[in-house]
Structure formats: structure tokens, C-alpha cells
Design a protein around this motif. Structure first.
Motif, PDB file in Angstrom:
ATOM      1  N   THR A  10       0.949  -1.070   0.067  1.00  0.00           N
ATOM      2  CA  THR A  10      -0.011  -0.069  -0.035  1.00  0.00           C
ATOM      3  C   THR A  10       0.868   1.428   0.071  1.00  0.00           C
ATOM      4  O   THR A  10       0.204   2.355   0.312  1.00  0.00           O
ATOM      5  N   GLY A  11       2.142   1.069  -0.253  1.00  0.00           N
ATOM      6  CA  GLY A  11       3.096   2.193  -0.230  1.00  0.00           C
ATOM      7  C   GLY A  11       3.190   2.954   1.013  1.00  0.00           C
ATOM      8  O   GLY A  11       3.489   4.175   1.242  1.00  0.00           O
ATOM      9  N   GLY A  12       3.214   2.077   2.120  1.00  0.00           N
ATOM     10  CA  GLY A  12       3.109   2.832   3.365  1.00  0.00           C
ATOM     11  C   GLY A  12       2.066   3.425   3.763  1.00  0.00           C
ATOM     12  O   GLY A  12       1.946   3.788   5.139  1.00  0.00           O
ATOM     13  N   ASP A  13       0.816   3.187   3.267  1.00  0.00           N
ATOM     14  CA  ASP A  13      -0.431   3.735   4.024  1.00  0.00           C
ATOM     15  C   ASP A  13      -0.777   2.796   5.134  1.00  0.00           C
ATOM     16  O   ASP A  13      -1.800   3.294   5.914  1.00  0.00           O
ATOM     17  N   ALA A  14      -0.601   1.725   4.850  1.00  0.00           N
ATOM     18  CA  ALA A  14      -1.278   0.439   5.987  1.00  0.00           C
ATOM     19  C   ALA A  14      -0.358   0.668   7.193  1.00  0.00           C
ATOM     20  O   ALA A  14       0.162  -0.425   7.333  1.00  0.00           O
ATOM     21  N   SER A 155      -7.578  -9.978  -2.004  1.00  0.00           N
ATOM     22  CA  SER A 155      -6.689  -8.662  -1.922  1.00  0.00           C
ATOM     23  C   SER A 155      -6.692  -7.862  -0.655  1.00  0.00           C
ATOM     24  O   SER A 155      -5.869  -6.916  -0.338  1.00  0.00           O
ATOM     25  N   ILE A 156      -7.735  -8.149  -0.131  1.00  0.00           N
ATOM     26  CA  ILE A 156      -7.909  -7.196   1.171  1.00  0.00           C
ATOM     27  C   ILE A 156      -6.698  -7.523   2.149  1.00  0.00           C
ATOM     28  O   ILE A 156      -6.167  -6.392   2.901  1.00  0.00           O
ATOM     29  N   ALA A 157      -6.275  -8.632   2.232  1.00  0.00           N
ATOM     30  CA  ALA A 157      -5.134  -8.906   3.208  1.00  0.00           C
ATOM     31  C   ALA A 157      -3.935  -8.193   2.504  1.00  0.00           C
ATOM     32  O   ALA A 157      -2.859  -8.058   3.552  1.00  0.00           O
ATOM     33  N   ARG A 158      -3.675  -7.791   1.286  1.00  0.00           N
ATOM     34  CA  ARG A 158      -2.624  -6.868   1.009  1.00  0.00           C
ATOM     35  C   ARG A 158      -2.736  -5.571   1.014  1.00  0.00           C
ATOM     36  O   ARG A 158      -1.612  -4.829   0.797  1.00  0.00           O
ATOM     37  N   LEU A 159      -4.038  -5.087   1.504  1.00  0.00           N
ATOM     38  CA  LEU A 159      -4.190  -3.813   1.496  1.00  0.00           C
ATOM     39  C   LEU A 159      -4.509  -3.201   2.992  1.00  0.00           C
ATOM     40  O   LEU A 159      -4.076  -2.343   3.216  1.00  0.00           O
ATOM     41  N   VAL A 160      -4.411  -4.065   3.868  1.00  0.00           N
ATOM     42  CA  VAL A 160      -5.049  -3.742   5.447  1.00  0.00           C
ATOM     43  C   VAL A 160      -4.108  -4.454   6.285  1.00  0.00           C
ATOM     44  O   VAL A 160      -3.890  -5.920   6.030  1.00  0.00           O
TER      45      VAL A 160
END
Length: 432
Positions: A10-14, A155-160
Motif C-alpha cells: 500500500t506504499g506505506g499507507d497501511a 486482495s484485502i489482506a494485501r491492503l490492510v
């Protein structure tokens, strides 16, 4: 999933730093921390639109088939025509989601679903009045959905971050349940005003929002530098072996099967409305019965701050399934429509809790290379369980009466879930 994996994607967002504890009423309200992550926020925002739009098509297809045939049997056949390709392509789609960039797979499949909705609109505007065409389009749509759903959920586990997965699942599930309530109501209002074909067109336009949101996601290729993976029968079978070798995952599936197959009484709602609650008006009673569980699920989502921070995910699943069984049994024992509604709403809250933590277990306990296949099986279980329940409860209702069948099914859920929890301690011990 480890923390570095999430922040990288997430580019450091999570971020995983602790946030200050919420105080006052905010402790009870929905946990919105995942919405701080732009990528997840885009995906979730698109779901708000499409969850309602998809229900417009879900109402329009059986309505059009019934208008053509004047037969509920054909409506049932159409449901089966959609179920078979969904099951097949969900299993295969799970394997595909583990081999390709999930963002690209989501783009292709969402475009495919949108095109199918446009074809639904075209046949309705053209006045084809062909059940065969409708069933073919429905099968095609459900095939695309089967390919799409595992990739979307995995995909959620890769974003959160891992510890925010329950909150993310609560946010997504609440939106979907809201669509189950608002979509059919909106369809009932719109059909007399704008006509049935336009429902398909609205769904297609809503899907454009999803396509744009997915386009804005970061790339989600398979992790690792190993050889390219395949997505064939062997890989699908490998997914089932993976489940059988991980008791926590296996029990999470079994918990949902127990709850849905033995405790989902929707096939008996028409009989209950006609025989038990007819004093309130059969139409009103039927609407109340069908709305009870989704309304409860939405309420559970709105107040998910109560439970979304729990760490003992296994116990949360066990408690939720037992609570579901107790509430369903209570609705069957009630001879008053409004008391039955309260019990069904309580069952909806329990179902929301179960969905949140079963989903979190699937995303956190499985490795990324297996998440697509786990979500494929999850899609099949979620779609197939209630259909098996329709057959089981319909038969039991004919033999023992609808109230006895509902109450007995709920009691059986409680007994079976407690027996599973006692026999296999892995689920009781699971926590993050």
C-alpha cells in the motif's frame, strides 16, 4: 500475513502503529480504521454503489423470467443455471487469483460483469422474451462473479494490516448487507416508474465505478520470486489439501456449513407467512421475515466497534454460530411476528460477527499464495450452504411443520457447533 507485506503493497499507507483508544460512544460504533488506507477506501467505496446495483439485477432476472413463463419452477431452474458456473469458476478463479496480478484479474472480471449487464439490458429492450437467453446470460454473469470474488476478497489482506482485518470485513459485510435490504426495495419502487430493462442499465453503470476503483489500486502480483504458478485441477486439489491440513481453516468452513445448512430457514418463510403469521397480513409477514436477518446484520455492522478489536477470533466464531442457532430456534418457537423479527435480527447480528471473524481467519491464517483458493472455497460454501438449507428445511417443514423445523434446525446448529469446538481445540485456541 506480516506487517511488512501490508505496508509494502500500500506504499506505506497501511500503518500498524497503535491508534489512541476510542472513548465514549465511539467504542461502540463501526471501526473505520481501514478507511485511512487509500487503496482499501477505493475498493470499499465502489462496493457501496455496486452492492445496490447488483441487487437490481438480482430482482430483475427472476421477475423477467416469471413474466415470460408465469412459472416459479423456471425461476428455480434459472437459479440453478447460475449456481453451477459460479461454483466451478469460483474454485478455478481462486487458483487463478494465486497465479496472476489480482488487480488485473479484478479489472477483467468486473468489465465482464458490466458487459453482461449491458447484454441483459439489450435483450430486455429488444423484447426477446427468451428464457434460454436469460439463463445463458445469468450463467455467464455468475461465471465472471466466481472468478472475481476470490481475487477481491484475497486482495484485502494485501491492503490492510492483519489486526485490522476484522474491521475491514465488518465494513465490507455491512455494505453488502445494506445492499440486500436497499436493493430489492429500490427495485420494487423503480420497476413501475422506469421499467424493468433500466434496472440492468443502472447496474452496468454502477459497475463502471468499480472498474475505475480497481484501476486505481496498486499492482497485486503473486509474492515471492519462485517459478510461475499454474491454475489447473492439480492446484485446485492442492487448495483442498491445504484446508484439510490446517484445522483452523477447516473448522471455519465447517462452522459456516453448520450454521447455514441447518439454520437458514428462508425456504419456510412463505409457509410461515401463510400459516403462522397470516393475522398480520401474508404480504407484510413475508416481507418482515425476509428483512429480519439482513437488518440485524446491518445493525451488527454499524456497531461493530464492540467486537472488531477482539483478538480471540476462534472463540468469536464459536460464540457467533451458537448465538445464531439460539436466535433461529427462538424465532421458530415464537408465534408472534414481531417477536420472531427480533430473534431474526439477533440472528443477523450473530451472522455478521461470524462473517467478520471467519473472513479474518481465512485471510490471516492462510499464506498469500493460498488466499485465492481459500476464498474460492469460501465463495462456494457461502453460496451453496443456503441452497442446501432450502432443500433440507423445505422437506422438514412439510414433515414436521414450519415452526418445528425452524426451531429444530436452530437447536441442531447449537449442538453441532459445540461438539465441533469441544472435539477440535484448534479453533478455540486461535487468536492474533
Amino acid at each position: 500475513m506480516n506487517t511488512s507485506e501490508s505496508t509494502t503493497e500500500t506504499g506505506g499507507d497501511a500503518q500498524t502503529a497503535d491508534t489512541p483508544p476510542r472513548r465514549g460512544w465511539r467504542r461502540w460504533a463501526m471501526d473505520t480504521r481501514p478507511l485511512r488506507i487509500p487503496a482499501y477506501r477505493r475498493l470499499w467505496s465502489s462496493t457501496i454503489v455496486t452492492s445496490v446495483g447488483s441487487q437490481l439485477t438480482a430482482v430483475a432476472v427472476p421477475k423477467q423470467i416469471y413474466d415470460i413463463t408465469h412459472s416459479s419452477a423456471w425461476v428455480g431452474y434459472a437459479s440453478l443455471a447460475g449456481l453451477v458456473p459460479m461454483v466451478v469458476f469460483a474454485l478455478w478463479g481462486g487458483a487463478v487469483a494465486d497465479t496472476v496480478d489480482r488487480r488485473k484479474l479484478l479489472l477483467v472480471t468486473n468489465i465482464g460483469i458490466a458487459v453482461t449487464s449491458l447484454l441483459f439490458w439489450a435483450q430486455a429492450v429488444g423484447g426477446l422474451d427468451s428464457v434460454v437467453v436469460l439463463m445463458v446470460l445469468l450463467a455467464l454473469q455468475q461465471a465472471f462473479f466466481g472468478l472475481n470474488s476470490p481475487a477481491r476478497n484475497a486482495s484485502i489482506a494485501r491492503l490492510v494490516p492483519a489486526r485490522e482485518l476484522p474491521a475491514a470485513n465488518a465494513l465490507s459485510s455491512t455494505v453488502m448487507q445494506t445492499g440486500l435490504v436497499a436493493g430489492p426495495l429500490l427495485a420494487g419502487v423503480l420497476i413501475p416508474v422506469i421499467g424493468l430493462p433500466e434496472l440492468y442499465l443502472i447496474d452496468a453503470l454502477a459497475l463502471c465505478v468499480t472498474v475505475w476503483a480497481v484501476f486505481r489500486l496498486p499492482a497485486l502480483p503473486p509474492l515471492g520470486d519462485g517459478p510461475a504458478r499454474r491454475a489447473g485441477v492439480r492446484e485446485i486439489a492442492e487448495g483442498f489439501r491445504y484446508i484439510s491440513g490446517h484445522k483452523v481453516l477447516l473448522l471455519s468452513f465447517l462452522a459456516d456449513i453448520v450454521a447455514m445448512v441447518f439454520g437458514m430457514p428462508r425456504a419456510l418463510f412463505p409457509q410461515l407467512a401463510a400459516q403462522t403469521y397470516h393475522a398480520w397480513g401474508e404480504g407484510l409477514a413475508l416481507g418482515v421475515l425476509f428483512a429480519g436477518i439482513p437488518v440485524g446484520a446491518v445493525l451488527g455492522g454499524l456497531f461493530s466497534g464492540v467486537f472488531s478489536r477482539a483478538r480471540r477470533h476462534g472463540w468469536m466464531v464459536i460464540g457467533a454460530v451458537v448465538g445464531w442457532g439460539v436466535a433461529i430456534a427462538g424465532s421458530g418457537l415464537s408465534g408472534n411476528l414481531w417477536v420472531a423479527l427480533v430473534f431474526l435480527a439477533a440472528a443477523g447480528v450473530a451472522d455478521m460477527i461470524s462473517m467478520v471473524f471467519r473472513g479474518a481467519i481465512l485471510l490471516s491464517a492462510a499464506t498469500d499464495e493460498m488466499r485465492g483458493r481459500m476464498q474460492g472455497v469460501f465463495t462456494v460454501v457461502v453460496a451453496g450452504g443456503p441452497r442446501l438449507a432450502d432443500v433440507l428445511h423445505g422437506t422438514a417443514g412439510s414433515l414436521f411443520g414450519p415452526r418445528a423445523a425452524v426451531a429444530g434446525g436452530g437447536a441442531l446448529v447449537v449442538v453441532l457447533m459445540l461438539a465441533l469446538a469441544a472435539a477440535v481445540p484448534a479453533l478455540r485456541r486461535y487468536r492474533i
